[in-house]
Design an enzyme around this catalytic site. Structure first.
Site, mmCIF file in Angstrom:
data_model
loop_
_atom_site.group_PDB
_atom_site.id
_atom_site.type_symbol
_atom_site.label_atom_id
_atom_site.label_comp_id
_atom_site.label_asym_id
_atom_site.label_seq_id
_atom_site.Cartn_x
_atom_site.Cartn_y
_atom_site.Cartn_z
ATOM 1 N N ASP A 57 -49.868 68.629 -45.290
ATOM 2 C CA ASP A 57 -49.100 67.439 -45.669
ATOM 3 C C ASP A 57 -49.360 67.047 -47.124
ATOM 4 O O ASP A 57 -48.597 66.287 -47.709
ATOM 5 C CB ASP A 57 -49.488 66.246 -44.780
ATOM 6 C CG ASP A 57 -49.009 66.419 -43.348
ATOM 7 O OD1 ASP A 57 -47.959 67.050 -43.165
ATOM 8 O OD2 ASP A 57 -49.690 65.924 -42.433
ATOM 9 N N ASP A 93 -44.958 59.969 -39.434
ATOM 10 C CA ASP A 93 -45.286 60.818 -38.289
ATOM 11 C C ASP A 93 -45.052 60.021 -37.024
ATOM 12 O O ASP A 93 -45.035 58.799 -37.064
ATOM 13 C CB ASP A 93 -46.779 61.168 -38.312
ATOM 14 C CG ASP A 93 -47.101 62.161 -39.397
ATOM 15 O OD1 ASP A 93 -46.170 62.793 -39.894
ATOM 16 O OD2 ASP A 93 -48.292 62.284 -39.735
ATOM 17 N N ASP A 139 -51.329 63.675 -42.309
ATOM 18 C CA ASP A 139 -52.754 63.740 -41.980
ATOM 19 C C ASP A 139 -53.378 65.102 -42.254
ATOM 20 O O ASP A 139 -54.556 65.200 -42.532
ATOM 21 C CB ASP A 139 -52.991 63.331 -40.521
ATOM 22 C CG ASP A 139 -52.062 64.046 -39.552
ATOM 23 O OD1 ASP A 139 -51.398 65.014 -39.976
ATOM 24 O OD2 ASP A 139 -51.996 63.650 -38.380
HETATM 25 P P1 ATP Z 1 -46.646 64.296 -35.508
HETATM 26 O O1 ATP Z 1 -46.101 64.840 -36.758
HETATM 27 O O2 ATP Z 1 -45.782 63.278 -34.880
HETATM 28 O O3 ATP Z 1 -48.073 63.891 -35.601
HETATM 29 P P2 ATP Z 1 -47.356 66.431 -33.785
HETATM 30 O O4 ATP Z 1 -48.719 65.924 -33.645
HETATM 31 O O5 ATP Z 1 -46.580 66.723 -32.585
HETATM 32 O O6 ATP Z 1 -46.441 65.511 -34.551
HETATM 33 P P3 ATP Z 1 -48.284 68.908 -34.700
HETATM 34 O O7 ATP Z 1 -49.683 68.490 -34.637
HETATM 35 O O8 ATP Z 1 -47.774 69.753 -35.781
HETATM 36 O O9 ATP Z 1 -47.348 67.669 -34.722
HETATM 37 O O10 ATP Z 1 -47.969 69.619 -33.308
HETATM 38 C C1 ATP Z 1 -46.818 70.351 -33.076
HETATM 39 C C2 ATP Z 1 -46.756 70.761 -31.637
HETATM 40 O O11 ATP Z 1 -47.832 71.642 -31.344
HETATM 41 C C3 ATP Z 1 -46.921 69.612 -30.669
HETATM 42 O O12 ATP Z 1 -45.701 69.049 -30.364
HETATM 43 C C4 ATP Z 1 -47.526 70.259 -29.459
HETATM 44 O O13 ATP Z 1 -46.526 70.811 -28.639
HETATM 45 C C5 ATP Z 1 -48.339 71.387 -30.044
HETATM 46 N N1 ATP Z 1 -49.748 71.025 -30.138
HETATM 47 C C6 ATP Z 1 -50.285 69.917 -30.697
HETATM 48 N N2 ATP Z 1 -51.607 69.914 -30.623
HETATM 49 C C7 ATP Z 1 -51.953 71.055 -29.991
HETATM 50 C C8 ATP Z 1 -53.202 71.656 -29.632
HETATM 51 N N3 ATP Z 1 -54.356 71.080 -29.901
HETATM 52 N N4 ATP Z 1 -53.174 72.843 -28.998
HETATM 53 C C9 ATP Z 1 -52.008 73.432 -28.750
HETATM 54 N N5 ATP Z 1 -50.817 72.934 -29.066
HETATM 55 C C10 ATP Z 1 -50.766 71.754 -29.667
#
Ligand code: ATP
Length: 828
Positions: free
Chosen positions: A644, A352, A640
């Site tokens: 996953d 990630d 996480d």
């Molecule tokens: P990684 O896999 O690197 O941890 P990530 O944390 O970006 O990636 P996700 O948690 O799936 O992966 O988030 C996907 C997208 O959703 C993010 O890029 C962001 O734009 C949006 N996002 C993340 N957290 C929130 C939230 N709490 N509320 C709204 N949108 C969110």
């Protein structure tokens, strides 16, 4: 728990018919009770028990755990050391020979056998302790409310009456009667076998005999929260839970053997048989030559004890367990022992981005409101800016404790960054919610990449705020907020702004709103998260971890490919990947959409070229693992969230995040990163390689040494020489010169160049690179040296010829021990 008076008649009937077994009666009844009745009968309140009440209940009812697999007692462990058939035979032979011959020999042999047992026992105890410590570290926590305070405590300390908070990814810690739910869905396959998650409610289920799957107001221990949030009161703990009732049926968890242990067990058996045949031959030849029968028997048995490598699998376990304990110190917690061994073969690390490669300390740096971009907070607070901050504060699950300066925030770093920028602008969520109370919500999920909250508006009617991945928000918007009312949505311009922020490595979130005259009839995302009014963008900086760049360099030199898999925007992902040295340019990226369009076959053709996966859903990770595995790669994969878990299970090394990871991900994993840090994975791989090397050295040492002893004793009669060693000599060599240096290999430091050589091919056996041949020729060499000494000394009538053979064999084995320390480097 007798105070069930206020409950329905059903309950009373149940308790009457089963009065003899109070816990069984109450266990059946919880779902029929209204929530407040359940609370009352458990003598609890919504704000939870007091710590002293909880302590008293814990003392009364015991910890919330299922009966453990019976542990071996110390006496049993000691007894096990003598259970080996060979050892028994030896003891028997020693006693017999003592009675008819010399008792000194008997005593000496018994002392050696005893010493051997002590060493074995100490090693086993150390390994067992190490494994237990690891298990304790991996034990799950639960979030409870006690005296109004939200705390995270070990799940074993939960008592009946505790108020437990559930969220997606949690494993339910005890049997709960649910009191509040927000889109709560729970997978109950462990109990019911039903793979579809169940949507939970809080209403009483009148049917006393409802099947477990129909008791929608209950959450059962061991089931997995896959979506939403909920609050429940603990009704049953430990053995009284539904899981506890079937725990005996499930049986105890069997110990898993590592691939290496399995191979060694087979190998050891075959080799043992061969050694026994040789020993029998030595005995027969000796007797035919007229040697003393008892002496020959004792010699043959001693040789067999020395030659049969019955301890090999045990030594492997001990080395792995001790290695695992060492790895905890560098923040890698091993959940499944075979992982220690397989880590050394990893060829791909799929990781990630957020929190693993980056610091997960986000700060809002740039904004776009009302058609223009600003860095930092703008000087004037206009209408659009107000709505942006309002949305940032309200569409947010961060909880804050303490006042102003002292304040500490708990929550997802993305949300903390937005909470903070809103609070600095005068929009503190806690104050704002007094005027704009939240009445409902659709939780964030990485599939939709957005979330929505509903609020009563002080201006009348309702307002919903949706925040999420920028382009998702733009897609769902109809128009945008200007200074005076709404304006047409200029998606192209906003698209350029998103690209510009993402190119600088910023995570770009969009915020939108929608006013409601009437509340929507359904809270389905597809109904509510559409026709939005776009408010603005926020660009959050999440700096790369300084140690990640070095770790990636190390991966590359060690022949391991680091690959980034993220839900973030491709441009953001590329900017960070470039900084860390994972990718060079846009050709290295594949997006979730592109991935979905490829068949597995097509994907396999390019999978080894891709360095960054962006905007992928967690479910797609399984496809990535499969394709890589089909290509013969050995994959470590991080994760996480709940979604996953399948990929973590499927990967050779599933790596769960210790800090941000959910219980579900942790349970599916082989290893947990206690610090969520990419560099820790690389460190673990390094440690895995070292441990494998050392096991191989140990096996090589033991086998070559044994072979030396066998050749010496086996060949002597054919050269017309008497049996070169007494039984006591053989046993001494086996224990002291052979056994002790072997143990030292477990502590051997890593060899130079450990991380500049390619990974060990997964299918390569321990005996690759000519180990089998080495066992024979190195043994022959030692045998030849010993026999040459014996021949010379014997035929020149040296009185001490036997002492000489003994000394030569001992010294040649010690020389061998030193030589084996490295395959590549000189001893000096
Ligand atoms: P990684 O896999 O690197 O941890 P990530 O944390 O970006 O990636 P996700 O948690 O799936 O992966 O988030 C996907 C997208 O959703 C993010 O890029 C962001 O734009 C949006 N996002 C993340 N957290 C929130 C939230 N709490 N509320 C709204 N949108 C969110």
């Amino acid at each position: 728990m007798t105070a069930n008076k206020k409950t329905t008649t059903n309950v009373n009937k149940a308790s009457a018919s089963e009065r003899g077994n109070a816990s069984a009666a109450s266990m059946k009844a919880w779902h029929t009770l209204p929530g407040d009745a359940a609370l009352q009968s458990l003598e609890s309140r919504l704000d939870g028990l007091t710590p002293s009440e909880a302590k008293a209940r814990l003392a009364r009812h015991g910890p919330n755990q299922l009966p453990e697999v019976k542990r071996r007692t110390i006496a049993a462990m000691i007894a096990d050391q003598f259970k080996d058939f060979m050892i028994l035979l030896l003891i028997g032979a020693a006693v017999v020979s003592g009675v008819i011959g010399e008792p000194q020999d008997t005593i000496a042999i018994l002392v050696i056998v005893l010493l051997n047992a002590v060493i074995g026992f100490v090693q086993e105890i150390r390994a067992e302790r190490a494994m237990e410590a690891l298990k304790k570290l991996a034990a799950p926590n639960a979030v409870v409310r006690r005296e109004g305070q939200t705390l995270e405590i070990p799940a074993v300390n939960i008592v009946s009456g505790d108020i437990v908070l559930l969220e997606a990814g949690r494993i339910v810690p005890a049997d709960l009667r649910l009191l509040e739910v927000a889109s709560l869905r729970i997978a109950e396959a462990v109990l019911t076998g039903e793979s579809m998650p169940v949507e939970k409610t809080v209403d009483a289920v009148p049917d006393h005999d409802a099947a477990l799957g129909d008791r929608k107001n209950m959450a059962y221990k061991g089931t997995q929260v896959v979506y939403g949030r909920g609050v429940g009161v603990v009704a049953e703990t430990g053995i009284s839970t539904e899981l506890g009732r079937i725990a005996n049926l499930l049986g105890s968890e069997k110990e898993v053997k590592t691939p290496l242990q399995k191979r060694l067990a087979v190998f050891g058996r075959n080799l043992g048989l061969a050694a026994l045949a040789i020993c029998a031959l030595v005995f027969v030849v000796g007797v035919m030559r007229g040697e003393d029968v008892v002496l020959m028997f004792l010699t043959a048995v001693s040789l067999a004890v020395a030659a049969v490598p019955e301890a090999l699998p045990a030594v492997v376990t001990i080395t792995l367990a001790l290695g695992a304990r060492r790895m905890v110190r560098t923040h890698a917690l091993i959940r499944k022992l075979p992982a220690v061994e397989t880590l050394g073969s990893v060829t791909y690390i799929c990781t990630d981005k957020t929190g693993t490669l980056t610091q997960n300390k986000m700060k809002a740096e740039r904004f776009s409101v009302n058609g223009s971009m600003v860095s930092g907070r703008p000087a004037i607070c206009n209408e659009s800016w107000t709505w942006l901050l309002r949305g940032a504060a309200l569409c947010n699950d961060v909880s804050a404790a303490g006042e102003q300066e002292e304040q500490s925030t708990v929550g997802d770093p993305t949300e903390v960054a937005l909470y903070e920028v809103a609070a600095e602008g005068g929009f503190r969520r806690e104050h704002l919610e007094e005027d704009w109370p939240r009445i409902d919500e659709i939780p964030f999920d990485s599939e939709r990449k957005c979330m929505t909250t509903f609020h009563t508006s002080p201006e009348g009617g309702w307002v919903s705020f949706t925040k999420g991945a920028a382009e998702v928000i733009v897609d769902r918007s109809l128009d945008r907020l200007g200074e005076d009312g709404t304006l047409p949505l200029d998606s192209e311009r906003i698209g350029r702004e998103i690209e510009a922020m993402a190119d600088d490595g910023l995570r770009v979130l969009g915020i939108a709103m929608r006013r409601w005259k009437d509340m929507p009839s359904s809270f389905a995302p597809e109904e509510v998260e559409k026709d939005l009014t776009f408010v603005g963008l926020a660009g959050l900086m999440d700096p790369p971890r300084p140690e990640a760049e070095e770790a990636i360099g190390l991966c590359k030199s060690a022949g391991i490919r680091p690959v980034m898999i993220t839900g973030d925007h491709p441009a953001t992902a590329l900017a960070i990947a470039r900084r860390l040295g994972i990718a060079d340019g846009p050709d290295d990226i594949l997006t979730g959409k592109e991935l979905a369009a490829l068949s597995l076959d097509e994907f396999e053709r390019i999978v080894q070229e891709v360095r960054v996966y962006a905007r992928v859903a967690p479910e797609q990770k399984v496809k990535i693992v499969r394709a890589l595995q089909d290509k013969g790669e050995f994959v470590a994969m991080t994760g996480d969230g709940v979604n996953d878990a399948p990929a973590l299970k499927r990967a050779e090394i599933g790596v769960a995040m210790g800090i941000t990871g959910t219980d579900v991900a942790k349970e599916a994993s082989h290893m947990i990163l206690l610090d969520d840090n990419f560099a820790t994975i690389v460190h673990a791989v390094r440690e895995g390689r070292r441990i494998y090397d050392n096991i191989r050295k140990f096996v090589k040492y033991t086998m070559t040494s044994n072979s030396g002893e066998i050749w010496t004793i086996f060949l002597a009669p054919f050269l017309g020489l008497p049996i070169p060693l007494l039984p006591i000599h053989i046993l001494w060599i086996n224990l002291v010169t052979d056994g002790l240096p072997g143990l030292a290999y477990a502590a051997e430091p890593e060899e130079k160049g450990l991380m500049t050589r390619p990974p060990k091919p997964p299918k390569e056996t321990l005996f690759a690179h000519g180990l089998g041949a080495q066992i024979i020729w190195i043994g022959l060499l030692m045998g030849a040296a010993s026999l040459a000494t014996q021949g010379w000394a014997f035929y020149t009538d040296h009185a001490h010829w036997q002492t000489m053979v003994f000394t030569v064999l001992c010294l040649s084995q010690l020389g061998n021990a030193l030589a084996i320390r490295s395959d590549r480097e000189s001893l000096f």
